[in-house]
Structure formats: structure tokens, C-alpha cells
Design an enzyme around this catalytic site. Sequence first.
Site, PDB file in Angstrom:
ATOM      1  N   HIS A 188     -18.980  11.537  -6.991  1.00 24.43           N
ATOM      2  CA  HIS A 188     -18.229  11.407  -8.105  1.00 24.43           C
ATOM      3  C   HIS A 188     -19.054  11.268  -9.392  1.00 24.43           C
ATOM      4  CE1 HIS A 188     -15.838  10.684  -4.378  1.00 24.43           C
ATOM      5  NE2 HIS A 188     -14.719  10.785  -5.152  1.00 24.43           N
ATOM      6  N   HIS A 247     -16.197   4.783  -5.157  1.00 23.44           N
ATOM      7  CA  HIS A 247     -16.621   6.281  -5.117  1.00 23.44           C
ATOM      8  C   HIS A 247     -17.718   6.678  -6.123  1.00 23.44           C
ATOM      9  CE1 HIS A 247     -13.322   5.113  -7.903  1.00 23.44           C
ATOM     10  NE2 HIS A 247     -13.776   6.493  -8.711  1.00 23.44           N
ATOM     11  N   ASN A 301     -10.502   3.875 -18.049  1.00 21.33           N
ATOM     12  CA  ASN A 301     -10.301   5.185 -18.363  1.00 21.33           C
ATOM     13  C   ASN A 301      -9.047   6.057 -18.558  1.00 21.33           C
ATOM     14  OD1 ASN A 301     -10.123   6.123 -15.760  1.00 21.33           O
ATOM     15  ND2 ASN A 301     -12.422   6.316 -15.540  1.00 21.33           N
ATOM     16  N   HIS A 348     -13.836  13.398 -12.026  1.00 17.06           N
ATOM     17  CA  HIS A 348     -13.896  12.199 -11.166  1.00 17.06           C
ATOM     18  C   HIS A 348     -14.757  12.554  -9.795  1.00 17.06           C
ATOM     19  CE1 HIS A 348     -12.083   9.361  -8.654  1.00 17.06           C
ATOM     20  NE2 HIS A 348     -11.949  10.473  -7.558  1.00 17.06           N
ATOM     21  N   ARG A 362      -2.364 -21.737  21.360  1.00 12.99           N
ATOM     22  CA  ARG A 362      -2.749 -21.769  20.076  1.00 12.99           C
ATOM     23  C   ARG A 362      -3.090 -23.287  19.825  1.00 12.99           C
ATOM     24  NH1 ARG A 362       3.043 -22.691  17.291  1.00 12.99           N
ATOM     25  NH2 ARG A 362       4.245 -23.162  19.164  1.00 12.99           N
ATOM     26  N   GLU A 421      -1.670 -11.978   3.559  1.00  9.52           N
ATOM     27  CA  GLU A 421      -2.601 -11.512   4.733  1.00  9.52           C
ATOM     28  C   GLU A 421      -3.767 -10.704   4.393  1.00  9.52           C
ATOM     29  OE1 GLU A 421       0.817 -11.510   4.958  1.00  9.52           O
ATOM     30  OE2 GLU A 421       1.145 -12.852   6.381  1.00  9.52           O
ATOM     31  N   HIS A 435       8.597  -9.665  14.978  1.00 11.68           N
ATOM     32  CA  HIS A 435       7.631 -10.595  15.040  1.00 11.68           C
ATOM     33  C   HIS A 435       6.617 -10.591  16.541  1.00 11.68           C
ATOM     34  CE1 HIS A 435       9.284 -12.270  11.518  1.00 11.68           C
ATOM     35  NE2 HIS A 435       8.643 -13.474  11.649  1.00 11.68           N
ATOM     36  N   ARG A 478       2.426 -18.579  21.786  1.00 18.66           N
ATOM     37  CA  ARG A 478       3.095 -19.719  21.160  1.00 18.66           C
ATOM     38  C   ARG A 478       3.398 -20.476  22.376  1.00 18.66           C
ATOM     39  NH1 ARG A 478       8.862 -20.429  21.133  1.00 18.66           N
ATOM     40  NH2 ARG A 478       9.351 -21.749  19.390  1.00 18.66           N
TER      41      ARG A 478
HETATM   42  C1  LIG Z   1      -7.431   3.005  -0.515  1.00 15.68           C
HETATM   43  C2  LIG Z   1      -7.738   4.248  -1.071  1.00 15.68           C
HETATM   44  N1  LIG Z   1      -7.027   5.182  -1.463  1.00 15.68           N
HETATM   45  C3  LIG Z   1      -7.236   6.185  -1.770  1.00 15.68           C
HETATM   46  C4  LIG Z   1      -8.536   6.521  -1.935  1.00 15.68           C
HETATM   47  C5  LIG Z   1      -8.870   8.069  -2.761  1.00 15.68           C
HETATM   48  N2  LIG Z   1      -9.464   7.835  -3.932  1.00 15.68           N
HETATM   49  C6  LIG Z   1     -10.773   7.633  -4.364  1.00 15.68           C
HETATM   50  S1  LIG Z   1     -10.919   7.536  -5.837  1.00 15.68           S
HETATM   51  C7  LIG Z   1      -9.434   7.644  -6.314  1.00 15.68           C
HETATM   52  C8  LIG Z   1      -8.744   7.608  -7.611  1.00 15.68           C
HETATM   53  C9  LIG Z   1      -9.161   6.225  -8.272  1.00 15.68           C
HETATM   54  O1  LIG Z   1      -8.835   6.397  -9.612  1.00 15.68           O
HETATM   55  P1  LIG Z   1      -9.712   5.153 -10.401  1.00 15.68           P
HETATM   56  O2  LIG Z   1      -9.972   4.070 -10.000  1.00 15.68           O
HETATM   57  O3  LIG Z   1      -9.414   5.304 -11.937  1.00 15.68           O
HETATM   58  O4  LIG Z   1     -11.349   5.845 -10.773  1.00 15.68           O
HETATM   59  P2  LIG Z   1     -11.809   7.147 -11.790  1.00 15.68           P
HETATM   60  O5  LIG Z   1     -11.102   8.430 -11.449  1.00 15.68           O
HETATM   61  O6  LIG Z   1     -11.528   6.240 -13.083  1.00 15.68           O
HETATM   62  O7  LIG Z   1     -13.225   6.841 -11.378  1.00 15.68           O
HETATM   63  C10 LIG Z   1      -8.488   7.964  -5.214  1.00 15.68           C
HETATM   64  C11 LIG Z   1      -7.052   7.806  -4.973  1.00 15.68           C
HETATM   65  C12 LIG Z   1      -9.508   5.513  -1.755  1.00 15.68           C
HETATM   66  N3  LIG Z   1     -10.842   5.760  -2.012  1.00 15.68           N
HETATM   67  N4  LIG Z   1      -8.961   4.371  -1.318  1.00 15.68           N
HETATM   68 MG   LIG Z   2      -9.724   5.594 -13.750  1.00 14.01          MG
END
Ligand SMILES: Cc1ncc(C[n+]2csc(CCOP(=O)(O)OP(=O)(O)O)c2C)c(N)n1
Ligand SMILES: [Mg+2]
Length: 647
Positions: free
Chosen positions: A26, A66, A182, A256, A340, A393, A455, A502
Site C-alpha cells: 500500500h 496497511h 484523505n 491505496h 465465578r 466488550e 446468553h 454461574r
Molecule cells: C477490519 C478490517 N476490514 C477491512 C480491511 C481491509 N482494508 C484494508 S485498508 C481498507 C480501506 C481503509 O481505508 P482508509 O483507512 O481510508 O485507508 P487509506 O486508503 O486512506 O489508506 C480496507 C477496507 C481491514 N484491513 N480491516
Molecule cells: Mg482514507
Amino acid sequence: MKNYRELANCIRFLSIDAVQRAKSGHPGMPMGMADIATVLFKDYINFNPSDPEWSFRDRFVLSNGHGSMLLYSLLYLTGYKKMTLDQIKNFRQLGSITAGHPEYEPEAGIEITTGPLGQGIANAVGMALAQKNLAAKLKLKFCPKVYVFCGDGCLQEGISQEAISLAGHLQLDNLVLIYDNNKISIDGSTDLSFSDNTNLRFKSVNWDVSNGDGHDFTSIKKNLDKTLKSKRPILLNFKTTIGFGSPNKSSKASSHGSPLGDEEIAKTREQLNWYYDDFMIPKSLLKDWGLSHKRCMSFYNLSKKHESKIKLFKSKNDLTKLFSKIKKDVIKITDKQATRKSSEVIIDYLSKSESIIGGSADLTGSNLTKGKSMSIIDKKNLGGQYIHFGVREHGMAGIMNGVASTNFFKIFSGTFLSFADYMKPSLRLAALMKIDPILVFTHDSIGLGEDGPTHQPIEQINMLRSIPNSYVFRPADLLETALCWEAAIKIKNGPSFLCLSRQNLPQISNSLVKIKYFKGAYIIEQNSKKNHITIIATGSEVSLAIETSNILLENKISSKIISMPSSSLFEKQSVSFQKNLLNSSTGEVFVIEAGSTMYWNKFTNKENIFGIDDFGSSAPANQVYKKFGLDPKIISKNIMKGMKKNK
Ligand SMILES: Cc1ncc(C[n+]2csc(CCOP(=O)(O)OP(=O)(O)O)c2C)c(N)n1
Ligand SMILES: [Mg+2]
């Protein structure tokens, strides 16, 4: 103004080149956040690459994991020994520390594993809280900060709301969240799905908020200056351009998640006046980067004097030393007790040590997680011992990971076992990172009764068992609970899950008090030396197994009953130990556990497992047990039937 842009371009081109070489990754995020990261590391964050694990360092969390090349570039440029240029060149390759997403390696400056979006924000709240807690307990006059980068994705994830809400409530003024605004994510413009007023959102949960231009160095500095004076957690909302510097891919989702490509890289080099070879950083810039930490050295030297206080604190508060007394004391208690409640008895002992912190997600009175002497952590008492996490949680589990990652304290929490599902992503990351939070999960079966199937956990214990590198416990009584707590306290390389009842249970494991090594399973009762069958049971079903064996004995079938309070520890024993423990003259093994049966298939045939592969029912517990055939009369009948068939 310093040569920030040139310094930032070092990050940009290392990231661009590494992603291109790996043919995946990325580049957009590191290119967009390089300017802010440069000012942060040059002028603000307290760090020392020659002592990466210095306790009083500020921590940097890349929640938008990423963009890992941003972190790796920073660590290389600022001089972390483990982060070599070869590591950067081996980005995403087998055996490198430069994984696709950052993987916890404090020695290399990687403070936490990130990638599942939103987690890093919760982790950072935990780190900030741990630092505040430690500073209060050691009576320090300073407290390190946590700086977090996050993107649109992190803020869209639900866990971020849980975490920022608690951070605002606690007024963690050492927490700085830097938003890469961004307006782009994978599917394109965030306009597709995101119209929050992010600033109002943070203000509404008691944060300070400030806006800036992430490519204007005066604006970046002005904003970062505010973090030094802020009395609350602060959001720095920076407008940024994803893929900054790329003529055709900046501001586009196309920057990206894939390499820019040779042609676009050449154009980007031109646009940013970067005429150096791949991975080549000019000596003068590398030198400049390498001097960044010098401004931190006086604070480093000053704070280092307090490092011994942590050692002293830890040895004074050694939790493991408490257990010989605990075991001797609890053996005297013979009344029926829910596990518990047994756990509460243990927590009462442990909470006398300041090195344990606990909490619950609004179920304190049900989970029984608050030791009598624990003071409540709130904004006026950040040095306390008990956290009311609220009904959060997932946030709780993420925050616990942040606390556990610091290694200052043992942290435990409470909720119902059925809600472990709400926490799963963070539990998995704790196991992946080999950090050691303890999760108390009460109401661990249909035995909770009238609250009904929503539950009553069914598949949750096996969900937990399926997480590699985690430790599942399900004790049958008070003494087993003490042993499980002891094991969990000693475990340093993975999360522990304590599944507790419980309902009241009889005290049945008295013989255990003398054991030296707890191996997860043991013979709790056997009718004769030559047993016909073996019955494995866990938790509340151990006493049921004993009742079953009494009926079987009346019918001339003798049995050996194995209580298995920790299947995880049992599976770590040698094969011969496991075989010996389970063998019987007929070779028949039966299992009783009030949960889904799939885990037990490795021990025996499906028809020998008495469990529940359906949702429970809302009714008094004993009726629900009967409904699912978990009754000594029914089980013994079925065992006898099965044995005749197999003759
Ligand atoms: C929980 C989760 N869902 C989906 C993804 C896949 N994913 C990685 S980056 C991204 C987009 C994120 O957008 P943003 O935070 O705006 O990053 P940018 O493109 O601006 O770097 C997604 C959906 C992930 N890494 N984690
Ligand atoms: Mg973004």
C-alpha cells in the site's frame, strides 16, 4: 523551516520502491502521511533507537496498518538496528520482520500488531491508560504519550467508538490521534458511505479537536504543539492527499493497495525532484534522520533513572508468590460455590498486589471481578486498579491488548462467555502477538438457566479453543479455579480464557492441593485399578460425570473420570502422558461438556460425546440440562447401550 519535505520524501520513496519490489502493498498511505510523520519524529515524539524498549518512551501506533511501509521506513531512517535496509528490500517476504502488516516486535520499534482496522485505536487507549496508571503508582512527575495514526477505515469501525468514548471519559491527556483524512478508501471516495461529522463526534465524547493541512509544515507543527498542552485526549484532523506526489494516482483509490508501476514511479520521482536510485537515500538526509532522537536524550537520561522503580514495583508485587497461601486457604472451603464466586475469592487475594488491573464490561456484580481492595480507575484516579469498561466488550479487549503490550501489569476483564464473540478480533490478535491478557468469561453454559439461548454459550468455548496460541480454562470447583488462575498468571505468551459457572458446584478436587505441576487434566476419581471406560468432563460437568459413574458402577461398569480444566495445557503434554491418562481396559472414551461437540472428536467417536449442538432454552437450569440429555441417568443409559452395541 527545516528540509522536512526532503526528509519526508525518503519515507515516500522507500515505501514506493519496497511495494514495487514486493509487487504488492500500500504506497498511498505512506505517501500521504509522510509529511506529518516526519515532523512528529523529527520534533515531537520521544524515542531512542538504541534502547527501543525503554519504559518511558512515547509510543507510536499505526492503526491503519496497511501503510506498514511508513513505519518500516521511519524505523530504518531513525536508526533502529533491527530495521535494516535489507529488511526494507525484503518487505512482505518470508522470514523478514517487514510483514505486510506490522507485527508486534518492540525490539524493532513495532509497538503493536495492526492491520484489522480500528484495533490500533483501542490498543493506544490501553497503552495511554497503562502509562498513566504506572506514572501514578510510581509517583512520577512525567507521563509518556501515545501517538496514533488512523485512517477513514479505522474511524468507520465500531471498536473506534467504544475506545474513544472511554478515553474521553477518562480524560487521557497523553493520547494523540492523528487522522489521515484523505477521503479515500478501497471502494473509492468516502462519500460512498461516510458522512459523519468526525470533529463533532470526538467533541461529543470529550476530546479536544484541531484541524490541519497534512502537507503544510507550519500547520502540522501548530497542531502538534497543541498536543503538548492539551488536557484531554486530542484528535488532529489533517486533510491529506493519498498518494501525494504521484501525478496520476494521487487522490485516487488506485494508489491505496497496489504498486504505482514503473512508469508512474518515474513520473513521481520527477514531480518530487527525487533523482536517486531505488532504495537509495542520500547520505546527508540519512544522517539528518539518524540525528532525530538526539533531542530526546536529556529526557531519556532523566527518565532512565526511574527504570529501576519499575523493577522494584514488579518484584514487590509478584503475583505468582501468592498462590501457595491461596491454595492452602481455599482447600478449607467445602461449601458449594459457583466458579465465578471461586474466581472472586482468588481475585481478592491477587488484588492486594498493585501489579494487577481488572475490570468488567458492566457486569461487575455478575462476573464477580472486583477485588474488595481495588479502587476504581477514573479521571481523578488513573492510578487505581479497577476499570468500569462500560458495555464495550470489543473496545475492552482491544484496550487490554494495549495494556498487556506494555508489560507493566497483568490485566484481566469480565463479561459473559456468550459475548466472547463480540471480542474475537482482539482475542485473536492477543494470541498472534503472544501477549498475556486474562479474560474471565462467566455464565459459561446452559447452566445459567432462565436468561435463555441468547446468553447461553454453545460454540464459544470451542471458538476460543480454536485460536492458536491461547489458553482455555474451565475449572470444576474452587481449587481447580485457583490452579487455573495460577496458570493464567504465569502464562506470558498468550491470552488466557477462564470459563466459569454461574451455578453453584460442589467442591470435588481436594486431592489436587499437593500437585506440583498442573498439566491441564488429571484423574479425579476412579472406581478400580482396571477401569472399563474413561469419562472426560470439564467444569460444571465433572460432578455430573461422577454421578454418572456411580450409576455405571451399580451396573458393574467401572470408570475413570478425567477432569480437564484446561484442554490447552493437556494438549501441550507428551503423547504418552495423554494416552496413559485416557486409557481404559475397553479403550472406550466418553466426554461430557455442556457445549458444542466438535472439539472432542479427536478424543473419541461422535456418539460417545455428550454435549449440545443446538441453541439452548430459556428455563431453569436443571430442566435445560435434562432437555439436552445432560443427566446422569440418561448418560449412563446411553453409555451402557453403546457399550453393548460395540461388544
Ligand atoms: C477490519 C478490517 N476490514 C477491512 C480491511 C481491509 N482494508 C484494508 S485498508 C481498507 C480501506 C481503509 O481505508 P482508509 O483507512 O481510508 O485507508 P487509506 O486508503 O486512506 O489508506 C480496507 C477496507 C481491514 N484491513 N480491516
Ligand atoms: Mg482514507
